[in-house]
Write an enzyme that holds these catalytic residues in place. Structure first.
Site, PDB file in Angstrom:
ATOM      1  N   PRO A   2       0.813  -1.216   0.000  1.00 15.56           N
ATOM      2  CA  PRO A   2       0.000   0.000   0.000  1.00 15.56           C
ATOM      3  C   PRO A   2       0.850   1.271   0.000  1.00 15.56           C
ATOM      4  O   PRO A   2       1.654   1.487   0.895  1.00 15.56           O
ATOM      5  CB  PRO A   2      -0.809  -0.122   1.301  1.00 15.56           C
ATOM      6  CG  PRO A   2      -0.771  -1.567   1.663  1.00 15.56           C
ATOM      7  CD  PRO A   2       0.556  -2.059   1.177  1.00 15.56           C
ATOM      8  N   GLU A   3       0.684   2.068  -1.025  1.00 14.05           N
ATOM      9  CA  GLU A   3       1.283   3.392  -1.082  1.00 14.05           C
ATOM     10  C   GLU A   3       0.169   4.355  -1.459  1.00 14.05           C
ATOM     11  O   GLU A   3      -1.006   3.975  -1.484  1.00 14.05           O
ATOM     12  CB  GLU A   3       2.454   3.411  -2.064  1.00 14.05           C
ATOM     13  CG  GLU A   3       3.513   2.366  -1.682  1.00 14.05           C
ATOM     14  CD  GLU A   3       4.870   2.548  -2.346  1.00 14.05           C
ATOM     15  OE1 GLU A   3       5.166   3.660  -2.815  1.00 14.05           O
ATOM     16  OE2 GLU A   3       5.636   1.573  -2.387  1.00 14.05           O
ATOM     17  N   LYS A  51      -1.081   7.902   3.245  1.00 12.48           N
ATOM     18  CA  LYS A  51      -1.311   6.467   3.399  1.00 12.48           C
ATOM     19  C   LYS A  51      -2.392   6.171   4.447  1.00 12.48           C
ATOM     20  O   LYS A  51      -2.566   5.023   4.846  1.00 12.48           O
ATOM     21  CB  LYS A  51      -0.014   5.763   3.786  1.00 12.48           C
ATOM     22  CG  LYS A  51       1.103   5.910   2.765  1.00 12.48           C
ATOM     23  CD  LYS A  51       2.326   5.132   3.236  1.00 12.48           C
ATOM     24  CE  LYS A  51       3.509   5.354   2.316  1.00 12.48           C
ATOM     25  NZ  LYS A  51       4.683   4.577   2.777  1.00 12.48           N
ATOM     26  N   ARG A 252      14.365  -1.429   5.293  1.00  9.78           N
ATOM     27  CA  ARG A 252      13.536  -2.014   4.247  1.00  9.78           C
ATOM     28  C   ARG A 252      14.412  -2.343   3.036  1.00  9.78           C
ATOM     29  O   ARG A 252      15.417  -1.671   2.786  1.00  9.78           O
ATOM     30  CB  ARG A 252      12.430  -1.042   3.833  1.00  9.78           C
ATOM     31  CG  ARG A 252      11.464  -0.701   4.954  1.00  9.78           C
ATOM     32  CD  ARG A 252      10.332   0.145   4.457  1.00  9.78           C
ATOM     33  NE  ARG A 252       9.410   0.495   5.527  1.00  9.78           N
ATOM     34  CZ  ARG A 252       8.279   1.162   5.339  1.00  9.78           C
ATOM     35  NH1 ARG A 252       7.944   1.561   4.115  1.00  9.78           N
ATOM     36  NH2 ARG A 252       7.486   1.437   6.355  1.00  9.78           N
TER      37      ARG A 252
END
Length: 266
Positions: A2-3, A51, A252
């Site tokens: 999800p962005e 977001k 990440r």
């Protein structure tokens, strides 16, 4: 993942399913909201902010949710089987006579007064897909800490809202610099086009089911670098590399081409 583009699509689905309808089912499965009952109230709208998702409900209430890495909202017809995951992963159920919205693996779920939404999203920078988008302000925010790596600065939602790990890697590739380059060392002409590039990529994907930054719509060719290590770069055929980069909270995976992108690397 999800962005900003996928959160906008989720907001549209929820808004279509819930807005203007009275809730006939309400089940919020987090301890602090376990006794809350929203049945009988009308959903007014569902609005994305970066977001974040803001579901505004009659009576001056807002249900705030955030998808982070693997959360999702699914919408089902009355007789449709729920397929978003096992039952123990459900965190929220909002239903009316025609549709049921089910929130899976939501790491953030809280009920606010609508007048207090700023407590949840007031820290965010200009929203790339929102009405408050301001490229000059976004660039100023990014350049305020010139020693910060470009990738970290892009992920910091206080600078601009909507960029995630996929777009971060892709933006750096398109600019021809590594995500570890201090943003203050970004050539002036590339810095000047940075906000417009970010917006262009999210805008291009706001209506797409399969995200692309290359303009291609074939498996394995939609993204320049993200998720492609150690396959060859589509431009120069050098193997794509992957390393870790923090975002202020955790590391990440970050992808880059060692030939097409200049700057420091791990």
């Amino acid at each position: 993942m999800p962005e900003g583009d996928t959160v906008l699509q989720a907001a549209r689905r929820l808004h279509t399913a819930l807005a203007g309808h009275t809730l006939t089912r309400s089940d919020l499965r987090v301890p602090k909201l376990a006794t809350v009952d929203l049945t009988g109230r009308t959903v007014l709208d569902v609005t994305p902010r970066g977001k974040h998702l803001l579901t505004r409900i009659e009576g001056g209430l807002t249900l705030h949710s955030h998808l982070r890495m693997d959360g999702s909202w699914r919408v089902y017809a009355p007789d449709e089987r729920w397929r978003g995951g096992p039952g123990h992963q459900i965190r929220a159920i909002l239903g009316n006579a025609e549709r049921t919205a089910v929130g899976y693996r939501l790491p953030v779920l809280e009920l606010l007064r609508t007048t207090d939404e700023y407590k949840a999203v007031g820290h965010l920078g200009p929203d790339l897909l929102g009405p408050d988008w301001d490229p000059e302000r976004a660039l100023g925010n990014l350049l305020a800490a010139p020693d910060r790596p470009l990738g970290e600065a892009l992920l910091d939602q206080r600078n601009l809202a909507g960029i995630g790990n996929v777009f971060k890697s892709e933006i750096c590739f398109i600019l021809g610099v590594t995500p570890w380059l201090p943003i203050g060392e970004l050539p002036k002409e590339k810095g000047a086009r940075l906000p417009a590039l970010c917006k262009k990529l999210l805008e291009a994907n706001r209506d797409r089911s399969s995200r692309t930054t290359t303009g291609r719509d074939r498996d394995g060719q939609r993204l320049f670098v993200y998720g492609r290590a150690p396959r060859p770069c589509m431009r120069c055929r050098t193997p794509i590399r992957v390393g870790e980069q923090g975002d202020g909270s955790r590391s990440r995976p970050t992808y880059w081409c060692p030939t097409c992108q200049s700057g420091p690397t791990p």
